[in-house]
Design a protein around this motif. Structure first.
Motif, PDB file in Angstrom:
ATOM      1  N   CYS A 197      -7.568   0.688  -3.592  1.00  0.00           N
ATOM      2  CA  CYS A 197      -6.874  -0.057  -2.546  1.00  0.00           C
ATOM      3  C   CYS A 197      -5.616  -0.682  -3.127  1.00  0.00           C
ATOM      4  O   CYS A 197      -5.405  -0.675  -4.343  1.00  0.00           O
ATOM      5  N   GLY A 198      -4.785  -1.222  -2.245  1.00  0.00           N
ATOM      6  CA  GLY A 198      -3.581  -1.861  -2.741  1.00  0.00           C
ATOM      7  C   GLY A 198      -2.871  -2.686  -1.676  1.00  0.00           C
ATOM      8  O   GLY A 198      -2.956  -2.387  -0.482  1.00  0.00           O
ATOM      9  N   ALA A 199      -2.192  -3.739  -2.153  1.00  0.00           N
ATOM     10  CA  ALA A 199      -1.209  -4.477  -1.363  1.00  0.00           C
ATOM     11  C   ALA A 199       0.093  -4.242  -2.107  1.00  0.00           C
ATOM     12  O   ALA A 199       0.471  -4.999  -2.991  1.00  0.00           O
ATOM     13  N   LEU A 200       0.769  -3.156  -1.764  1.00  0.00           N
ATOM     14  CA  LEU A 200       1.760  -2.553  -2.641  1.00  0.00           C
ATOM     15  C   LEU A 200       3.181  -3.061  -2.452  1.00  0.00           C
ATOM     16  O   LEU A 200       4.054  -2.737  -3.260  1.00  0.00           O
ATOM     17  N   SER A 201       3.417  -3.845  -1.419  1.00  0.00           N
ATOM     18  CA  SER A 201       4.759  -4.381  -1.196  1.00  0.00           C
ATOM     19  C   SER A 201       4.693  -5.526  -0.204  1.00  0.00           C
ATOM     20  O   SER A 201       3.811  -5.552   0.664  1.00  0.00           O
ATOM     21  N   ILE A 202       5.660  -6.459  -0.324  1.00  0.00           N
ATOM     22  CA  ILE A 202       5.757  -7.519   0.682  1.00  0.00           C
ATOM     23  C   ILE A 202       6.407  -7.000   1.960  1.00  0.00           C
ATOM     24  O   ILE A 202       6.338  -7.643   3.002  1.00  0.00           O
ATOM     25  N   ASN A 203       7.025  -5.825   1.879  1.00  0.00           N
ATOM     26  CA  ASN A 203       7.590  -5.161   3.061  1.00  0.00           C
ATOM     27  C   ASN A 203       6.494  -4.304   3.706  1.00  0.00           C
ATOM     28  O   ASN A 203       6.004  -3.362   3.078  1.00  0.00           O
ATOM     29  N   PRO A 204       6.064  -4.618   4.933  1.00  0.00           N
ATOM     30  CA  PRO A 204       4.944  -3.901   5.549  1.00  0.00           C
ATOM     31  C   PRO A 204       5.134  -2.393   5.608  1.00  0.00           C
ATOM     32  O   PRO A 204       4.186  -1.634   5.373  1.00  0.00           O
ATOM     33  N   GLU A 205       6.357  -1.944   5.931  1.00  0.00           N
ATOM     34  CA  GLU A 205       6.595  -0.507   6.040  1.00  0.00           C
ATOM     35  C   GLU A 205       6.460   0.176   4.678  1.00  0.00           C
ATOM     36  O   GLU A 205       5.858   1.247   4.555  1.00  0.00           O
ATOM     37  N   ILE A 206       7.023  -0.453   3.654  1.00  0.00           N
ATOM     38  CA  ILE A 206       6.913   0.122   2.308  1.00  0.00           C
ATOM     39  C   ILE A 206       5.460   0.105   1.840  1.00  0.00           C
ATOM     40  O   ILE A 206       4.992   1.047   1.196  1.00  0.00           O
ATOM     41  N   ALA A 207       4.729  -0.964   2.177  1.00  0.00           N
ATOM     42  CA  ALA A 207       3.319  -1.040   1.808  1.00  0.00           C
ATOM     43  C   ALA A 207       2.534   0.124   2.413  1.00  0.00           C
ATOM     44  O   ALA A 207       1.733   0.785   1.731  1.00  0.00           O
ATOM     45  N   LYS A 208       2.783   0.385   3.701  1.00  0.00           N
ATOM     46  CA  LYS A 208       2.069   1.474   4.379  1.00  0.00           C
ATOM     47  C   LYS A 208       2.480   2.840   3.822  1.00  0.00           C
ATOM     48  O   LYS A 208       1.622   3.698   3.553  1.00  0.00           O
ATOM     49  N   GLU A 209       3.780   3.048   3.655  1.00  0.00           N
ATOM     50  CA  GLU A 209       4.257   4.324   3.117  1.00  0.00           C
ATOM     51  C   GLU A 209       3.727   4.569   1.707  1.00  0.00           C
ATOM     52  O   GLU A 209       3.346   5.689   1.359  1.00  0.00           O
ATOM     53  N   SER A 210       3.688   3.523   0.894  1.00  0.00           N
ATOM     54  CA  SER A 210       3.202   3.655  -0.473  1.00  0.00           C
ATOM     55  C   SER A 210       1.719   3.994  -0.488  1.00  0.00           C
ATOM     56  O   SER A 210       1.278   4.827  -1.295  1.00  0.00           O
ATOM     57  N   GLY A 211       0.952   3.369   0.400  1.00  0.00           N
ATOM     58  CA  GLY A 211      -0.471   3.693   0.503  1.00  0.00           C
ATOM     59  C   GLY A 211      -0.701   5.143   0.883  1.00  0.00           C
ATOM     60  O   GLY A 211      -1.581   5.817   0.329  1.00  0.00           O
ATOM     61  N   GLU A 212       0.102   5.643   1.818  1.00  0.00           N
ATOM     62  CA  GLU A 212      -0.003   7.051   2.221  1.00  0.00           C
ATOM     63  C   GLU A 212       0.344   7.977   1.063  1.00  0.00           C
ATOM     64  O   GLU A 212      -0.331   8.990   0.834  1.00  0.00           O
ATOM     65  N   MET A 213       1.399   7.652   0.319  1.00  0.00           N
ATOM     66  CA  MET A 213       1.817   8.487  -0.811  1.00  0.00           C
ATOM     67  C   MET A 213       0.746   8.545  -1.895  1.00  0.00           C
ATOM     68  O   MET A 213       0.618   9.547  -2.599  1.00  0.00           O
ATOM     69  N   LEU A 214      -0.044   7.481  -2.009  1.00  0.00           N
ATOM     70  CA  LEU A 214      -1.093   7.422  -3.026  1.00  0.00           C
ATOM     71  C   LEU A 214      -2.457   7.824  -2.469  1.00  0.00           C
ATOM     72  O   LEU A 214      -3.473   7.700  -3.162  1.00  0.00           O
ATOM     73  N   PHE A 215      -2.468   8.301  -1.216  1.00  0.00           N
ATOM     74  CA  PHE A 215      -3.692   8.788  -0.559  1.00  0.00           C
ATOM     75  C   PHE A 215      -4.761   7.707  -0.448  1.00  0.00           C
ATOM     76  O   PHE A 215      -5.964   7.992  -0.527  1.00  0.00           O
ATOM     77  N   LEU A 216      -4.329   6.462  -0.260  1.00  0.00           N
ATOM     78  CA  LEU A 216      -5.284   5.387  -0.052  1.00  0.00           C
ATOM     79  C   LEU A 216      -5.737   5.396   1.403  1.00  0.00           C
ATOM     80  O   LEU A 216      -4.959   5.706   2.302  1.00  0.00           O
ATOM     81  N   PRO A 217      -6.996   5.036   1.684  1.00  0.00           N
ATOM     82  CA  PRO A 217      -7.443   4.938   3.076  1.00  0.00           C
ATOM     83  C   PRO A 217      -6.609   3.908   3.829  1.00  0.00           C
ATOM     84  O   PRO A 217      -6.189   2.899   3.253  1.00  0.00           O
ATOM     85  N   GLU A 218      -6.371   4.143   5.093  1.00  0.00           N
ATOM     86  CA  GLU A 218      -5.547   3.231   5.886  1.00  0.00           C
ATOM     87  C   GLU A 218      -6.141   1.831   5.916  1.00  0.00           C
ATOM     88  O   GLU A 218      -5.414   0.832   5.862  1.00  0.00           O
ATOM     89  N   ASP A 219      -7.499   1.749   5.976  1.00  0.00           N
ATOM     90  CA  ASP A 219      -8.126   0.427   6.068  1.00  0.00           C
ATOM     91  C   ASP A 219      -8.194  -0.284   4.720  1.00  0.00           C
ATOM     92  O   ASP A 219      -8.655  -1.425   4.643  1.00  0.00           O
ATOM     93  N   ARG A 220      -7.727   0.394   3.663  1.00  0.00           N
ATOM     94  CA  ARG A 220      -7.681  -0.265   2.350  1.00  0.00           C
ATOM     95  C   ARG A 220      -6.248  -0.303   1.816  1.00  0.00           C
ATOM     96  O   ARG A 220      -6.030  -0.512   0.627  1.00  0.00           O
ATOM     97  N   THR A 221      -5.301  -0.096   2.717  1.00  0.00           N
ATOM     98  CA  THR A 221      -3.885  -0.310   2.411  1.00  0.00           C
ATOM     99  C   THR A 221      -3.493  -1.621   3.090  1.00  0.00           C
ATOM    100  O   THR A 221      -3.327  -1.683   4.305  1.00  0.00           O
ATOM    101  N   TYR A 222      -3.378  -2.647   2.283  1.00  0.00           N
ATOM    102  CA  TYR A 222      -3.217  -4.003   2.816  1.00  0.00           C
ATOM    103  C   TYR A 222      -1.751  -4.433   2.818  1.00  0.00           C
ATOM    104  O   TYR A 222      -0.931  -3.902   2.066  1.00  0.00           O
ATOM    105  N   LEU A 223      -1.456  -5.421   3.652  1.00  0.00           N
ATOM    106  CA  LEU A 223      -0.080  -5.923   3.760  1.00  0.00           C
ATOM    107  C   LEU A 223       0.151  -7.169   2.916  1.00  0.00           C
ATOM    108  O   LEU A 223       1.303  -7.528   2.655  1.00  0.00           O
ATOM    109  N   THR A 224      -0.922  -7.834   2.489  1.00  0.00           N
ATOM    110  CA  THR A 224      -0.805  -8.992   1.604  1.00  0.00           C
ATOM    111  C   THR A 224      -1.923  -8.959   0.575  1.00  0.00           C
ATOM    112  O   THR A 224      -2.999  -8.387   0.827  1.00  0.00           O
ATOM    113  N   PHE A 225      -1.694  -9.609  -0.570  1.00  0.00           N
ATOM    114  CA  PHE A 225      -2.753  -9.657  -1.581  1.00  0.00           C
ATOM    115  C   PHE A 225      -3.919 -10.517  -1.098  1.00  0.00           C
ATOM    116  O   PHE A 225      -5.082 -10.262  -1.454  1.00  0.00           O
ATOM    117  N   GLN A 226      -3.620 -11.538  -0.283  1.00  0.00           N
ATOM    118  CA  GLN A 226      -4.698 -12.383   0.253  1.00  0.00           C
ATOM    119  C   GLN A 226      -5.664 -11.553   1.093  1.00  0.00           C
ATOM    120  O   GLN A 226      -6.891 -11.675   0.961  1.00  0.00           O
TER     121      GLN A 226
END
Length: 386
Positions: A37-66
Motif C-alpha cells: 500500500c502507499g500514500a505516495l503524494s500529497i497531490n491526490p491525482e499523483i497519488a492515484k496515478e502512482s498507485g496504478e503504476m505500481l499495481f497497488l489495489p485501489e482500496d490500498r492507494t491512500y491520499l494521506t499517511f493518516q
C-alpha cells in the motif's frame, strides 16, 4: 523459519520522485519484502496515478499517511503491513513515523530522521517504549567493503585508531539551481523543509555516520566552519569540521555541494598504529589497505578472503560490480530479517542487526546542531552534546 514476505507501506515516493524509486528497488532486490500500500503524494491525482503504476489495489492507494496508517492498523494480521517506509522531505518525516510507531508498525526513514534533535529524541523514546524497529537509510554503511573495513578495525588489524579523514564533495549546487525549477534543490535549500543546515545536514551527516561506523568511535568534540558560497542561498552549501573522537583520535570532515565537476565523491581514510584503510564511494568494490613499511594491499569485493560480515552483504562473484542500489538493499535486507525474526519469536543475529537505527538518527541530528552552533560561535571547540 520464515513463512512469508515482510509487508511494506510507503509514504511519499510517487511517480518522478527519485528516492522513492530507489527505496522500492532496494526493498525488492532480495525478495524479502512486498509493497502492499502507499500514500505516495500529497497531490491526490499523483497519488492515484502512482498507485496504478505500481499495481497497488485501489482500496490500498491512500491520499494521506493518516488514512493509510489508520486503515492498515484495522486490517487482519494476515493482510496488515509490517512496516512503513517514509521517503518524504525532512520536514515530513516525524509525523508519519510517530503515528506508525504509535499504531504498532516498524519504520524505515530516509535520512535524516527528522527536522530537529527534539523530534529525533521523541522518536527514540517511542521506539524504546514500543520495542519496534526503526531503520535509518544511511546507504553508504551498506557497502560490503565498508563492512570489511569496519571489521578489520574491530579486529584490531590497524591497532588503535589515530586519525579519520572523510570528504564528501558534490558539484550539483554550484549555481542557484533552486531558483531554476530544480525541485530537489528547492526543498534541500529551504530551512523550513530541510532544517537548520543545508550541505552539512544533507551529506555531512553521511560522512559523520560513516566515520563513526568504520572507526567504531564516537565524535566527542568538533570545531566547524560552514559557508554559503552561492549568493542568494539560504543554507550552507559548503563546510569543514575538525573532529575529536572519544579515544582521543583526531579527524577532518569536509563536505561541499559547490565543488564544480564532482558527482558523489565520498571518500574516507582511517589510520591506526599499524596501517590505514581507504575507500571511495565511486569505486565501491575496492578497499585499499595500507601497512607501515609494507606494500599496500588491494581488497576486492566477492573474494574468499573477506570477513563473514562482508560476505553476508554480497550477492555476486568477484568481478561483478555491486553498487549503490545493492548497498541500499543490504540495509533493507538486514532490517527485514530482523523484523521477520521478531515476528517469528527468534533472536536476530549480529549480521541481521547491522543497519543504522534510531540511535544513529539522534546522533545525526545532534551532529547538525553542534556543527551549526560551532560555526556561529567564536569558541574554538564544542563538546558533542546530545
Amino acid at each position: 523459519m520464515k513463512t512469508r514476505k515482510i509487508r511494506m507501506g510507503m509514504v511519499g515516493g510517487g511517480k518522478d520522485a527519485f528516492i522513492g524509486a530507489v527505496h522500492r528497488i532496494a526493498a525488492n532486490i532480495d525478495g524479502q519484502i512486498e509493497l502492499c500500500c502507499g500514500a505516495l503524494s500529497i497531490n491526490p491525482e499523483i497519488a492515484k496515478e502512482s498507485g496504478e503504476m505500481l499495481f497497488l489495489p485501489e482500496d490500498r492507494t491512500y491520499l494521506t499517511f493518516q488514512e493509510m496508517i489508520e486503515n492498515e492498523s484495522k486490517m487482519p494480521a494476515d493482510k496488515r503491513i509490517d512496516f512503513v517506509t517514509i521517503v518524504t522531505p525532512n520536514f515530513a518525516h516525524f509525523a508519519p513515523a510517530m503515528m506508525a510507531l504509535e499504531n504498532g508498525f516498524n519504520v524505515v526513514i530516509e535520512k535524516p530522521i527528522a527536522l530537529s534533535l527534539d523530534e529525533a529524541k521523541q522518536l527514540q523514546k517511542k521506539v524504546e517504549e514500543t520495542g519496534l524497529v526503526l531503520c535509518l537509510t544511511h546507504t553508504y554503511s551498506g557497502y560490503p567493503m565498508v563492512k570489511q573495513a569496519r571489521q578489520m578495525v574491530k579486529d584490531g588489524k590497524l591497532g588503535a585508531i589515530r586519525k579519520v579523514m572523510v570528504e564528501y564533495p558534490q558539484g550539483w549546487l554550484s549555481t542557484l539551481t533552486e531558483r531554476e525549477g530544480n525541485a530537489q534543490a528547492a526543498w534541500r535549500t529551504d530551512p523550513t523543509k530541510s532544517g537548520k543546515s543545508g550541505c552539512m545536514g544533507d551529506i555531512g551527516t553521511h560522512a559523520a555516520q560513516l566515520a563513526e561506523y568504520i572507526s567504531g568511535l564516537k565524535i566527542s568534540k568538533l570545531c566547524a566552519d560552514l559557508n554559503i558560497v552561492v549568493t542568494g542561498r539560504a543554507l550552507d552549501d559548503d563546510g569543514n569540521v575538525l573532529l575529536r573522537f572519544d579515544n582521543g583520535a583526531s579527524g577532518v570532515l569536509s563536505a561541499s555541494q559547490v565543488a564544480a565537476g564532482e558527482e558523489n565523491a565520498l571518500k574516507i581514510r582511517v589510520y591506526g598504529e599499524k596501517g590505514g584503510l581507504e575507500w571511495h564511494q565511486q569505486e565501491p568494490n575496492t578497499l585499499l589497505v595500507k601497512w607501515l613499511n609494507e606494500p599496500t594491499q588491494i581488497y576486492r569485493a566477492g573474494q574468499a578472503y573477506l570477513s563473514d560480515i562482508a560476505k553476508h552483504n554480497l550477492r555476486v562473484p568477484g568481478g561483478h560490480p555491486e553498487g549503490y542500489l545493492e548497498a541500499f538493499a543490504n540495509i533493507y535486507k538486514n532490517f527485514a530479517l530482523t523484523v521477520s525474526a521478531k515476528i517469528h519469536g527468534t533472536e536476530p543475529t549480529e549480521a541481521m542487526l547491522d543497519f543504522p537505527r534510531v540511535e544513529d538518527g539522534v546522533r545525526g541530528m545532534a551532529f547538525i546542531d553542534n556543527v551549526v552552533a560551532s560555526s556561529q560561535s567564536d569558541q574554538k571547540w564544542f563538546d558533542f552534546n546530545i
